[in-house]
Write a protein that holds these residues in place. Structure first.
Motif, PDB file in Angstrom:
ATOM      1  N   GLY A 166       0.821  -1.205   0.000  1.00 40.52           N
ATOM      2  CA  GLY A 166       0.000   0.000   0.000  1.00 40.52           C
ATOM      3  C   GLY A 166       0.849   1.247   0.000  1.00 40.52           C
ATOM      4  O   GLY A 166       0.549   2.230  -0.693  1.00 40.52           O
TER       5      GLY A 166
ATOM      6  N   ILE B 172       2.232   1.792  -3.531  1.00 44.40           N
ATOM      7  CA  ILE B 172       1.218   2.311  -4.454  1.00 44.40           C
ATOM      8  C   ILE B 172       0.977   3.799  -4.192  1.00 44.40           C
ATOM      9  O   ILE B 172       0.904   4.614  -5.125  1.00 44.40           O
ATOM     10  CB  ILE B 172      -0.092   1.519  -4.310  1.00 44.40           C
ATOM     11  CG1 ILE B 172       0.101   0.077  -4.754  1.00 44.40           C
ATOM     12  CG2 ILE B 172      -1.220   2.180  -5.123  1.00 44.40           C
ATOM     13  CD1 ILE B 172      -1.085  -0.825  -4.456  1.00 44.40           C
ATOM     14  N   ALA B 173       0.847   4.156  -2.900  1.00 47.04           N
ATOM     15  CA  ALA B 173       0.580   5.551  -2.552  1.00 47.04           C
ATOM     16  C   ALA B 173       1.738   6.451  -2.949  1.00 47.04           C
ATOM     17  O   ALA B 173       1.545   7.544  -3.489  1.00 47.04           O
ATOM     18  CB  ALA B 173       0.295   5.671  -1.058  1.00 47.04           C
TER      19      ALA B 173
ATOM     20  N   LEU C 184      -4.298   6.909  -7.310  1.00 45.89           N
ATOM     21  CA  LEU C 184      -3.376   5.908  -6.793  1.00 45.89           C
ATOM     22  C   LEU C 184      -3.083   6.124  -5.309  1.00 45.89           C
ATOM     23  O   LEU C 184      -2.980   5.168  -4.531  1.00 45.89           O
ATOM     24  CB  LEU C 184      -2.059   5.938  -7.576  1.00 45.89           C
ATOM     25  CG  LEU C 184      -2.039   5.209  -8.922  1.00 45.89           C
ATOM     26  CD1 LEU C 184      -0.706   5.425  -9.625  1.00 45.89           C
ATOM     27  CD2 LEU C 184      -2.305   3.732  -8.734  1.00 45.89           C
TER      28      LEU C 184
ATOM     29  N   GLY D  35      -3.749   3.401  -2.497  1.00 43.65           N
ATOM     30  CA  GLY D  35      -2.656   2.944  -1.652  1.00 43.65           C
ATOM     31  C   GLY D  35      -2.940   3.161  -0.183  1.00 43.65           C
ATOM     32  O   GLY D  35      -2.618   2.314   0.666  1.00 43.65           O
TER      33      GLY D  35
ATOM     34  N   VAL E 107      -5.276   0.424   1.044  1.00 45.51           N
ATOM     35  CA  VAL E 107      -4.565  -0.839   1.260  1.00 45.51           C
ATOM     36  C   VAL E 107      -3.769  -0.783   2.548  1.00 45.51           C
ATOM     37  O   VAL E 107      -3.800  -1.709   3.362  1.00 45.51           O
ATOM     38  CB  VAL E 107      -3.632  -1.140   0.065  1.00 45.51           C
ATOM     39  CG1 VAL E 107      -2.745  -2.350   0.358  1.00 45.51           C
ATOM     40  CG2 VAL E 107      -4.453  -1.386  -1.203  1.00 45.51           C
ATOM     41  N   TYR E 108      -3.052   0.318   2.754  1.00 47.16           N
ATOM     42  CA  TYR E 108      -2.202   0.433   3.936  1.00 47.16           C
ATOM     43  C   TYR E 108      -3.028   0.460   5.219  1.00 47.16           C
ATOM     44  O   TYR E 108      -2.713  -0.218   6.191  1.00 47.16           O
ATOM     45  CB  TYR E 108      -1.333   1.694   3.855  1.00 47.16           C
ATOM     46  CG  TYR E 108      -0.395   1.804   5.037  1.00 47.16           C
ATOM     47  CD1 TYR E 108       0.874   1.259   4.985  1.00 47.16           C
ATOM     48  CD2 TYR E 108      -0.803   2.417   6.214  1.00 47.16           C
ATOM     49  CE1 TYR E 108       1.731   1.327   6.072  1.00 47.16           C
ATOM     50  CE2 TYR E 108       0.043   2.489   7.307  1.00 47.16           C
ATOM     51  CZ  TYR E 108       1.315   1.950   7.223  1.00 47.16           C
ATOM     52  OH  TYR E 108       2.140   2.014   8.317  1.00 47.16           O
TER      53      TYR E 108
END
Length: 305
Positions: free
Chosen positions: A128, A131-132, A277, A281, A284-285
């Protein structure tokens, strides 16, 4: 770290904080006062707003050790340095570039947390983060390093990012031993002292600013500081410094949108894609971080102490 959950869901509090800090760069761009003066009054007014509520914490303040006071001053110094460098970067580069670089602080936080606190991060959380950070790079890709001024602004923002990462890591250590309100109050006061000494040494006037500037100083104190930094300091009781800093990655998205709407700074398609994005991210994190936190709680283990 506190095993309990805050009275308001963490994601909602994070969203409030992200929106609040996103206005910071807008107010700074609107001001023509030196950034060291903006930073000094931003924190001074915040300190004065908090002071009437400080009396219940006098006992906790009296119980602090010399080492605690030194760490508080160190944290305040790092906060002042962060504002000085990052706010200064906005003079030379765009909001998108400056906030994009500052949002890379989780990289410094994660390394520092591993070295100092032995804090481990799950693979899904690292995914994550990646991605971020990729999204953050997209946001500022269009104008990073286009000129000497942009490069100077980029370097200032990097320095400010390192400083705020150290500030947050010190804060994570201190808020487990004192109320977060007391921590914020003392850190802001320390930073005000650092700014005052700097302005005095540099011969920068403390007064003689138009009413519009004083209004911006107040806005800087109330919006991004009270509803941003103080809120994030308080959340350090419930989540790690890495998690808090990852959610601050949302600032480039909010700040870039506000800069587009209020300052006329144009965003490219790549930057809009980067914003999406970043949000993905972050999701997800945060999901991975909350799952790990709950696993530790279920096992009766405290973390990051």
């Amino acid at each position: 770290m506190n095993r309990n959950n805050p009275p308001i869901p963490v994601p909602l509090l994070m969203l409030v904080g992200i929106v609040a800090i996103s206005f910071s760069s807008i107010f700074i761009k609107w001001s023509v006062a030196p950034v060291s003066v903006q930073g000094m009054y931003r924190l001074l007014f915040t300190f004065l707003l908090m002071l009437p509520f400080a009396r219940p914490y006098s006992g906790a303040a009296a119980a602090l050790r010399l080492r605690d006071w030194l760490l508080l001053f160190a944290s305040g110094t790092m906060l002042a340095l962060h504002f000085l460098l990052w706010m200064g970067s906005l003079t030379f580069t765009s909001v998108a570039s400056s906030t994009m670089i500052m949002a890379l602080q989780p990289v410094f936080i994660m390394v520092g947390a591993y070295i100092w606190y032995k804090e481990k991060t799950a693979g899904s959380a690292i995914l994550g983060m990646g991605i971020a950070i990729l999204g953050v790079v997209f946001i500022g890709w269009g104008d990073v390093g286009l000129s000497a001024d942009h490069l100077k602004g980029d370097l200032l923002s990097i320095g400010g990012t390192v400083a705020v990462a150290i500030h947050m890591l010190i804060g994570q250590k201190l808020v487990v031993r004192m109320p977060s309100f007391l921590y914020s109050l003392m850190v802001f006061f320390s930073a005000v002292i650092v700014f005052a000494v700097y302005n005095l040494a540099a011969g920068i006037p403390f007064f003689n600013y138009p009413a519009r500037e004083w209004g911006i100083f107040v806005l800087l104190a109330v919006v991004p500081t009270v509803f941003g930094h103080i809120l994030f300091n308080w959340l350090l009781q419930y989540v790690s410094a890495t998690t808090v800093s990852m959610n601050i990655l949302g600032e480039p998205v909010g700040a870039s949108l506000l800069a587009f709407l209020l300052l006329g700074e144009q965003l490219k398609a790549l930057q809009w894609a980067g914003g999406l994005l970043v949000l993905f991210g972050l999701a997800v994190y945060v999901f991975a971080g909350r799952r790990i936190h709950n696993d530790f709680i279920d096992k009766g283990v405290t973390i990051n102490e």
